[in-house]
Design a protein around this motif. Structure first.
Motif, PDB file in Angstrom:
ATOM      1  N   ALA A 197       0.928  -1.252   0.001  1.00  0.00           N
ATOM      2  CA  ALA A 197      -0.075  -0.149  -0.019  1.00  0.00           C
ATOM      3  C   ALA A 197       0.883   1.162  -0.137  1.00  0.00           C
ATOM      4  CB  ALA A 197      -0.977   0.127   1.252  1.00  0.00           C
ATOM      5  N   THR A 198       2.137   1.130   0.015  1.00  0.00           N
ATOM      6  CA  THR A 198       2.950   2.455  -0.351  1.00  0.00           C
ATOM      7  C   THR A 198       2.445   3.486  -1.137  1.00  0.00           C
ATOM      8  OG1 THR A 198       4.954   0.613   0.376  1.00  0.00           O
ATOM      9  CG2 THR A 198       5.419   3.066  -0.396  1.00  0.00           C
ATOM     10  N   GLY A 199       2.070   2.942  -2.442  1.00  0.00           N
ATOM     11  CA  GLY A 199       1.741   4.055  -3.231  1.00  0.00           C
ATOM     12  C   GLY A 199       0.488   4.852  -2.564  1.00  0.00           C
ATOM     13  N   VAL A 200      -0.529   4.067  -2.179  1.00  0.00           N
ATOM     14  CA  VAL A 200      -1.839   4.741  -1.550  1.00  0.00           C
ATOM     15  C   VAL A 200      -1.444   5.608  -0.543  1.00  0.00           C
ATOM     16  CG1 VAL A 200      -3.857   4.098  -0.821  1.00  0.00           C
ATOM     17  CG2 VAL A 200      -3.373   2.872  -2.563  1.00  0.00           C
ATOM     18  N   THR A 201      -0.707   5.147   0.291  1.00  0.00           N
ATOM     19  CA  THR A 201      -0.295   5.917   1.413  1.00  0.00           C
ATOM     20  C   THR A 201       0.297   7.080   1.351  1.00  0.00           C
ATOM     21  OG1 THR A 201      -0.181   3.628   2.775  1.00  0.00           O
ATOM     22  CG2 THR A 201       0.978   5.522   3.745  1.00  0.00           C
ATOM     23  N   ALA A 255      -3.020  12.017  12.301  1.00  0.00           N
ATOM     24  CA  ALA A 255      -3.669  11.678  13.665  1.00  0.00           C
ATOM     25  C   ALA A 255      -4.637  10.784  13.636  1.00  0.00           C
ATOM     26  CB  ALA A 255      -4.215  12.961  14.249  1.00  0.00           C
ATOM     27  N   LEU A 256      -5.682  10.849  12.366  1.00  0.00           N
ATOM     28  CA  LEU A 256      -6.626   9.905  12.075  1.00  0.00           C
ATOM     29  C   LEU A 256      -5.970   8.457  11.585  1.00  0.00           C
ATOM     30  CD1 LEU A 256      -9.442   9.035  11.741  1.00  0.00           C
ATOM     31  CD2 LEU A 256      -9.503  10.175   9.372  1.00  0.00           C
ATOM     32  N   ARG A 257      -4.982   8.531  11.002  1.00  0.00           N
ATOM     33  CA  ARG A 257      -4.345   7.300  10.535  1.00  0.00           C
ATOM     34  C   ARG A 257      -3.784   6.303  11.867  1.00  0.00           C
ATOM     35  NH1 ARG A 257       0.759   8.610   7.907  1.00  0.00           N
ATOM     36  NH2 ARG A 257       1.368   8.524  10.036  1.00  0.00           N
ATOM     37  N   ASP A 258      -3.101   7.092  12.866  1.00  0.00           N
ATOM     38  CA  ASP A 258      -2.422   6.555  13.825  1.00  0.00           C
ATOM     39  C   ASP A 258      -3.632   6.164  14.662  1.00  0.00           C
ATOM     40  OD1 ASP A 258      -0.051   7.527  12.832  1.00  0.00           O
ATOM     41  OD2 ASP A 258       0.035   9.134  14.420  1.00  0.00           O
ATOM     42  N   ARG A 259      -4.752   6.684  14.779  1.00  0.00           N
ATOM     43  CA  ARG A 259      -5.940   6.304  15.600  1.00  0.00           C
ATOM     44  C   ARG A 259      -6.400   4.988  14.951  1.00  0.00           C
ATOM     45  NH1 ARG A 259      -7.765  10.991  16.091  1.00  0.00           N
ATOM     46  NH2 ARG A 259      -9.564  10.751  14.489  1.00  0.00           N
ATOM     47  N   PHE A 263      -3.164  -6.451   6.894  1.00  0.00           N
ATOM     48  CA  PHE A 263      -3.391  -5.965   5.308  1.00  0.00           C
ATOM     49  C   PHE A 263      -4.874  -5.262   5.026  1.00  0.00           C
ATOM     50  CE2 PHE A 263       0.806  -7.615   4.084  1.00  0.00           C
ATOM     51  CZ  PHE A 263       1.408  -6.782   3.882  1.00  0.00           C
ATOM     52  N   VAL A 264      -5.821  -6.464   5.688  1.00  0.00           N
ATOM     53  CA  VAL A 264      -7.055  -6.087   5.460  1.00  0.00           C
ATOM     54  C   VAL A 264      -7.453  -4.824   6.253  1.00  0.00           C
ATOM     55  CG1 VAL A 264      -9.654  -6.935   5.897  1.00  0.00           C
ATOM     56  CG2 VAL A 264      -8.009  -8.355   4.383  1.00  0.00           C
ATOM     57  N   ASP A 265      -6.872  -4.668   7.489  1.00  0.00           N
ATOM     58  CA  ASP A 265      -7.221  -3.681   8.617  1.00  0.00           C
ATOM     59  C   ASP A 265      -6.691  -2.403   7.920  1.00  0.00           C
ATOM     60  OD1 ASP A 265      -8.674  -3.365  11.113  1.00  0.00           O
ATOM     61  OD2 ASP A 265      -6.601  -2.491  11.659  1.00  0.00           O
ATOM     62  N   ALA A 308      -8.885   1.089   7.047  1.00  0.00           N
ATOM     63  CA  ALA A 308      -8.253   2.631   7.584  1.00  0.00           C
ATOM     64  C   ALA A 308      -7.874   3.755   6.377  1.00  0.00           C
ATOM     65  CB  ALA A 308      -7.018   2.307   8.127  1.00  0.00           C
ATOM     66  N   ARG A 309      -7.359   3.182   5.229  1.00  0.00           N
ATOM     67  CA  ARG A 309      -6.892   3.955   4.397  1.00  0.00           C
ATOM     68  C   ARG A 309      -8.277   4.386   3.554  1.00  0.00           C
ATOM     69  NH1 ARG A 309      -3.136   0.543   4.198  1.00  0.00           N
ATOM     70  NH2 ARG A 309      -3.822  -0.892   2.723  1.00  0.00           N
ATOM     71  N   ALA A 310      -9.518   3.275   3.396  1.00  0.00           N
ATOM     72  CA  ALA A 310     -10.707   3.842   2.682  1.00  0.00           C
ATOM     73  C   ALA A 310     -11.048   5.052   3.707  1.00  0.00           C
ATOM     74  CB  ALA A 310     -11.623   2.695   2.845  1.00  0.00           C
ATOM     75  N   THR A 311     -11.000   5.110   4.798  1.00  0.00           N
ATOM     76  CA  THR A 311     -11.652   6.220   5.856  1.00  0.00           C
ATOM     77  C   THR A 311     -10.629   7.433   5.391  1.00  0.00           C
ATOM     78  OG1 THR A 311     -12.302   4.593   7.399  1.00  0.00           O
ATOM     79  CG2 THR A 311     -11.771   7.157   8.195  1.00  0.00           C
ATOM     80  N   LEU A 312      -9.450   7.328   5.428  1.00  0.00           N
ATOM     81  CA  LEU A 312      -8.650   8.311   5.325  1.00  0.00           C
ATOM     82  C   LEU A 312      -8.888   8.817   3.654  1.00  0.00           C
ATOM     83  CD1 LEU A 312      -5.103   6.968   6.473  1.00  0.00           C
ATOM     84  CD2 LEU A 312      -6.828   8.620   7.632  1.00  0.00           C
ATOM     85  N   LEU A 313      -9.012   8.106   2.534  1.00  0.00           N
ATOM     86  CA  LEU A 313      -9.204   8.730   1.246  1.00  0.00           C
ATOM     87  C   LEU A 313     -10.575   9.418   1.327  1.00  0.00           C
ATOM     88  CD1 LEU A 313      -8.397   5.471  -0.766  1.00  0.00           C
ATOM     89  CD2 LEU A 313      -7.373   7.762  -1.091  1.00  0.00           C
ATOM     90  N   GLN A 314     -11.557   8.865   1.800  1.00  0.00           N
ATOM     91  CA  GLN A 314     -12.823   9.509   1.939  1.00  0.00           C
ATOM     92  C   GLN A 314     -12.620  10.738   2.736  1.00  0.00           C
ATOM     93  OE1 GLN A 314     -16.077   7.427   3.379  1.00  0.00           O
ATOM     94  NE2 GLN A 314     -15.363   5.448   2.645  1.00  0.00           N
ATOM     95  N   ARG A 315     -11.856  11.161   3.674  1.00  0.00           N
ATOM     96  CA  ARG A 315     -11.695  12.457   4.505  1.00  0.00           C
ATOM     97  C   ARG A 315     -11.021  13.199   3.363  1.00  0.00           C
ATOM     98  NH1 ARG A 315     -12.268  16.792   5.314  1.00  0.00           N
ATOM     99  NH2 ARG A 315     -11.213  17.970   6.859  1.00  0.00           N
ATOM    100  N   VAL A 316      -9.904  12.957   2.775  1.00  0.00           N
ATOM    101  CA  VAL A 316      -9.254  13.700   1.776  1.00  0.00           C
ATOM    102  C   VAL A 316     -10.067  13.993   0.679  1.00  0.00           C
ATOM    103  CG1 VAL A 316      -7.275  13.613   0.208  1.00  0.00           C
ATOM    104  CG2 VAL A 316      -7.131  12.772   2.327  1.00  0.00           C
TER     105      VAL A 316
END
Length: 170
Positions: free
Chosen positions: A41-45, A63-67, A96-98, A102-110
C-alpha cells in the motif's frame, strides 16, 4: 505548489514507482518473507499524504491514521508477543485488510476536503465496489480480493488528484 504535469500524473507516477519497488523487494527476499508481503500500500499511503498536504489537512490525516491503526492485528500481536515472533499468514492478511479499511476512511476524508460530499461519495463507491476480503476464504482468494481492494484505492487516489487538478487549474 502543483507538481509539474499536475497531481494526477504525479500520483500515478508515485503509485507506479511503489509497485516496481515492491516487485524488486519481492525478488530479493526469501519465499517465507515473500508470502508475508502479498500486497503493498505504499503508493496509496504516500498518495494520501500528498493529497492531504495539498489541501492542508496533513496533521489531521496523520492523527486519524494513527488512531485507526492502533488496533491493527499485526500491531496488537507485536505488543503481546514482541517483534521476534513470526506472524502467521492469516495474521498478515488480517493486518493488510485492516490497513485497507483504515485507508478507505482516510481517502474519504481527503476526498471531502478536495471536492466536498460529492467526491467523498464517489470515492466511497469506488472503494466499496472492491472491498477487502471478509470471512474464511481460500488464502489465494483472500489475497486476490485484497489486491483488488488496493487497486481500487489506487484509482481513488488518482481520482482525487484529478479533481484537485481541476480546482487548481493544472
Amino acid at each position: 505548489m502543483v507538481p509539474p504535469g499536475g497531481y494526477a500524473a504525479a500520483l500515478e507516477e508515485l503509485i507506479a514507482r511503489a509497485r516496481v519497488e515492491h516487485e524488486v523487494l519481492l525478488a530479493r527476499v526469501s519465499p517465507e518473507m515473500r508470502a508475508s508481503l502479498p500486497v503493498d500500500a505504499t503508493g496509496v499511503t504516500q498518495g494520501i499524504e500528498v493529497l492531504a498536504a495539498a489541501v492542508g489537512i496533513e496533521d489531521e490525516i496523520r492523527a486519524l491514521r494513527d488512531r485507526l491503526n492502533r488496533a491493527n492485528p499485526a500491531v496488537l500481536h507485536g505488543r503481546v508477543f514482541g517483534r521476534g515472533e513470526v506472524l502467521s499468514p492469516e495474521m498478515v492478511v488480517a493486518a493488510f485488510v485492516d490497513g485497507a479499511r483504515a485507508r478507505a476512511t482516510l481517502l474519504q476524508r481527503v476526498a471531502a476536503a478536495i471536492g466536498g460530499e460529492d467526491l467523498r461519495e464517489e470515492v466511497e463507491e469506488l472503494v466499496e465496489a472492491s472491498p477487502p476480503p471478509e470471512g474464511d476464504l481460500d488464502p489465494a482468494l483472500r489475497v486476490a480480493r485484497l489486491q483488488a481492494a488496493y487497486d481500487a484505492q489506487e484509482r481513488a487516489v488518482v481520482l482525487c488528484g484529478e479533481r484537485l487538478d481541476e480546482t487548481r487549474g493544472a
